[in-house]
Write an enzyme that holds these catalytic residues in place. Structure first.
Site, PDB file in Angstrom:
ATOM      1  N   TYR A 197       0.832  -1.198   0.000  1.00 10.14           N
ATOM      2  CA  TYR A 197       0.000   0.000   0.000  1.00 10.14           C
ATOM      3  C   TYR A 197       0.869   1.252   0.000  1.00 10.14           C
ATOM      4  O   TYR A 197       1.784   1.395   0.807  1.00 10.14           O
ATOM      5  CB  TYR A 197      -0.914   0.017   1.222  1.00 10.14           C
ATOM      6  CG  TYR A 197      -1.895  -1.131   1.268  1.00 10.14           C
ATOM      7  CD1 TYR A 197      -2.740  -1.391   0.194  1.00 10.14           C
ATOM      8  CD2 TYR A 197      -1.975  -1.960   2.390  1.00 10.14           C
ATOM      9  CE1 TYR A 197      -3.635  -2.443   0.235  1.00 10.14           C
ATOM     10  CE2 TYR A 197      -2.872  -3.012   2.438  1.00 10.14           C
ATOM     11  CZ  TYR A 197      -3.700  -3.254   1.359  1.00 10.14           C
ATOM     12  OH  TYR A 197      -4.588  -4.299   1.386  1.00 10.14           O
ATOM     13  N   HIS A 252      -5.712   3.056   0.144  1.00  9.38           N
ATOM     14  CA  HIS A 252      -5.511   2.704   1.551  1.00  9.38           C
ATOM     15  C   HIS A 252      -5.249   3.935   2.412  1.00  9.38           C
ATOM     16  O   HIS A 252      -4.516   3.881   3.397  1.00  9.38           O
ATOM     17  CB  HIS A 252      -4.383   1.679   1.724  1.00  9.38           C
ATOM     18  CG  HIS A 252      -4.684   0.629   2.756  1.00  9.38           C
ATOM     19  ND1 HIS A 252      -4.219   0.695   4.040  1.00  9.38           N
ATOM     20  CD2 HIS A 252      -5.420  -0.501   2.674  1.00  9.38           C
ATOM     21  CE1 HIS A 252      -4.648  -0.363   4.723  1.00  9.38           C
ATOM     22  NE2 HIS A 252      -5.380  -1.116   3.911  1.00  9.38           N
TER      23      HIS A 252
END
Length: 444
Positions: A197, A252
Site C-alpha cells: 500500500y 488505503h
C-alpha cells in the site's frame, strides 16, 4: 326488540343455517376452539467462547455459542487481527456472562441489549466481540430452520458471488504477470497494487532514520513516488491486458485529500471499476469535493464502525460501493440493514474480505451477497489446506466466483483439534509505523 321482530330474526337465522350460511359470529361459535401447536421450549445460550487460530498466519477469532439443545451450536467471526487478545477478553469476560441463559432465537433483542450493555459503545473491539455472538446466532437459526442463512433473507438473487482477485508486483512487468495469471483463473475483476500500500519500495530517503527518530524498522512511504507511479501502472495494464478486464485499486488512505482528488482525475481515463479508500474516515467530508471533481467510482468503509460514518455517505450518494468489514460494524444484523439502506440510494456492496477474516466471516459475506439486490463485487481469498482443515465447508472459488455449500446455517464448521495446531504468531498483533521522510506518521 318486540316479539314479532324476534320471531322474524329467528326465522331468517334458521333459513341461513339451513342454506349453510352463517354470520361471522355464528361461525366462530360453531367451530371448536383452535388449539395452538405445542410451542418449543426456549433455546437458551449456555456458553459463549472464543477460539483462537492462525492457519494462514493471520490471527483469527471464531466465536462458538453453545445452547441448551445438545450438539446445537453456532459460529461467528470476531477477527480483529491487530488487537485480537482484547476481543477475546471482551467475549469471555463480558459477553459470555451477559448472554448466558438468554433466548438464542431473539437475535435483534440480544444485539440491541449487548450493544448498549457496555454503555460506551462502538469501536472495533466491542463491535467484533458482538459480531461473533451475532453471527453465531444467525448460524443457529439457519440450523434450526434447516436452511442456509441466505434463505432466511428471502433466497437467492444470483447463483454465486462475483469476485475480484489481488495482483501485485514491484514493477509493472511483475504486476502484468500476476494479472494474466488471475485472468487465466477466470477473474473478471482484478485489484492492482504496485508493491505494498502506497508503494513504499519506491521511496528512498528515510531522513528520520538518520536523525534517530522512531525506530530503524519503521517503514518509509513518501506520497510523491506513489502518485507518479500509479497512473503509469494503470496505463501499462490497460494497454497490455485490454479493456475487458475490470481494474480496481486501493489507495488505503495513505495520501492527503487534495492529492487523492488529483489522482482520481488522472485515473479517470483508465475507467477503474472502483478506487478504494481514497481518504481516511476522519476526512469523510472531502467526499463532496471528490464527487464533484471526478466520475471515478469510489468504494469506502472497511474501517467504519459507526452509523455516523456510513449513513451520510450513502444517503448523500457520495460513494458507489459500501465496503464495511462485517465484524467491525457489529455483525450480520447490522450489515443486512446497511445493505437495505444502500439499496435505496443506488449504492452497491463490496464487503471487506481479506486474509484477516475467518472462513466463517467470508461465508457470512457471501450469504449476504446472494440475498441482496444491490450486490456489487466481493473481495476473494483462496483458503490454504490448513484453513480447510480447520474450517470444513469453507467457501470455494471457481472461475472468479465464490460459492458456498447448501448446509444449514453458514455451512462452515470448525475442527477445534486442528485449530490448536495453528497457534497465533508470537507478535501480539499490530501494524508497525509507516512514516514520511521527516518521520510524520502516515494513516493508517
Amino acid at each position: 326488540m318486540n316479539r314479532r321482530d324476534w320471531l322474524k330474526g329467528l326465522g331468517l337465522g334458521a333459513t341461513a343455517g339451513a342454506l349453510g350460511v352463517l354470520t361471522r359470529a355464528d361461525a366462530g361459535a360453531a367451530e371448536p376452539a383452535a388449539t395452538p401447536a405445542q410451542a418449543r421450549a426456549p433455546l437458551k445460550i449456555t456458553r459463549v467462547r472464543a477460539i483462537k487460530t492462525a492457519p494462514q498466519r493471520t490471527r483469527l477469532i471464531v466465536i462458538k455459542v453453545e445452547t441448551s439443545e445438545p450438539g446445537l451450536y453456532g459460529l461467528g467471526c470476531a477477527t480483529f487481527n491487530q488487537r485480537p487478545l482484547a476481543v477475546v477478553t471482551a467475549v469471555e469476560e463480558y459477553l459470555d456472562p451477559f448472554a448466558r441463559g438468554r433466548d438464542a432465537d431473539n437475535i435483534e433483542d440480544l444485539w440491541q441489549n449487548a450493544y448498549t450493555s457496555s454503555y460506551w459503545r462502538n469501536g472495533p473491539v466491542l463491535n467484533n466481540a458482538l459480531s461473533g455472538l451475532d453471527m453465531a446466532l444467525w448460524d443457529i437459526k439457519g440450523k434450526r430452520a434447516k436452511v442456509p442463512v441466505y434463505q432466511l433473507l428471502g433466497g437467492r438473487c444470483r447463483f454465486a458471488a462475483d469476485c475480484y482477485a489481488h495482483s501485485s508486483g514491484r514493477d509493472v512487468k511483475e504486476l502484468e504477470e500476476s494479472v494474466r495469471k488471475n485472468m487465466e483463473l477466470g477473474f473478471r475483476h482484478i485489484r492492482l497494487q504496485l508493491g505494498g500500500y502506497g508503494s513504499p519500495h519506491l521511496s528512498t530517503d528515510a531522513d528520520f532514520r538518520d536523525a534517530g527518530f522512531g525506530l530503524s524498522k519503521d517503514t518509509l512511504s513518501d506520497a510523491r513516488p506513489y502518485l507518479k507511479a500509479t497512473p503509469r501502472m494503470f496505463e501499462h495494464i490497460r494497454n497490455a491486458c485490454g479493456d475487458e478486464i475490470e481494474l480496481l485499486h486501493d489507495v488505503h488512505e495513505r495520501i492527503e485529500p487534495r492529492d487523492a482528488i488529483r489522482l482520481l482525475k488522472e485515473l479517470e481515463r483508465y475507467r477503474p471499476f472502483f478506487i478504494e479508500d481514497p481518504v481516511t474516515p476522519e476526512a469523510n467530508d472531502y467526499f463532496r469535493q471528490i464527487r464533484a471533481a471526478t466520475t471515478v467510482p469510489i468504494a469506502m468503509g472497511e474501517l467504519f464502525n459507526s452509523p455516523h460514518e456510513w449513513v451520510p455517505l450513502i444517503k448523500d450518494r457520495l460513494i458507489d460501493f459500501i465496503r464495511v468489514h462485517l465484524s467491525q460494524t457489529g455483525g450480520f444484523t447490522v450489515a443486512r440493514k446497511i445493505a437495505t439502506l444502500a439499496e435505496w440510494f443506488n449504492v452497491r456492496s463490496a464487503w471487506h474480505g481479506p486474509t484477516d477474516l475467518s472462513p466463517v466471516g467470508h461465508a457470512a459475506n457471501i450469504h449476504l451477497d446472494l440475498a441482496i439486490p444491490n450486490f456489487g463485487i466481493q473481495e476473494s481469498l483462496r483458503f490454504n489446506e490448513a484453513s480447510q482443515e480447520v474450517f470444513p465447508g469453507s467457501p470455494t472459488l471457481k472461475n472468479g466466483y465464490f460459492y458456498i455449500n447448501e448446509t444449514p446455517g453458514w455451512g462452515v464448521d470448525i475442527n477445534e483439534d486442528a485449530a490448536k495446531k495453528y497457534p497465533y504468531p508470537e507478535h501480539p498483533g499490530y501494524w508497525e509505523p509507516v512514516r514520511r521522510r521527516d518521520g510524520t506518521a502516515v494513516r493508517p
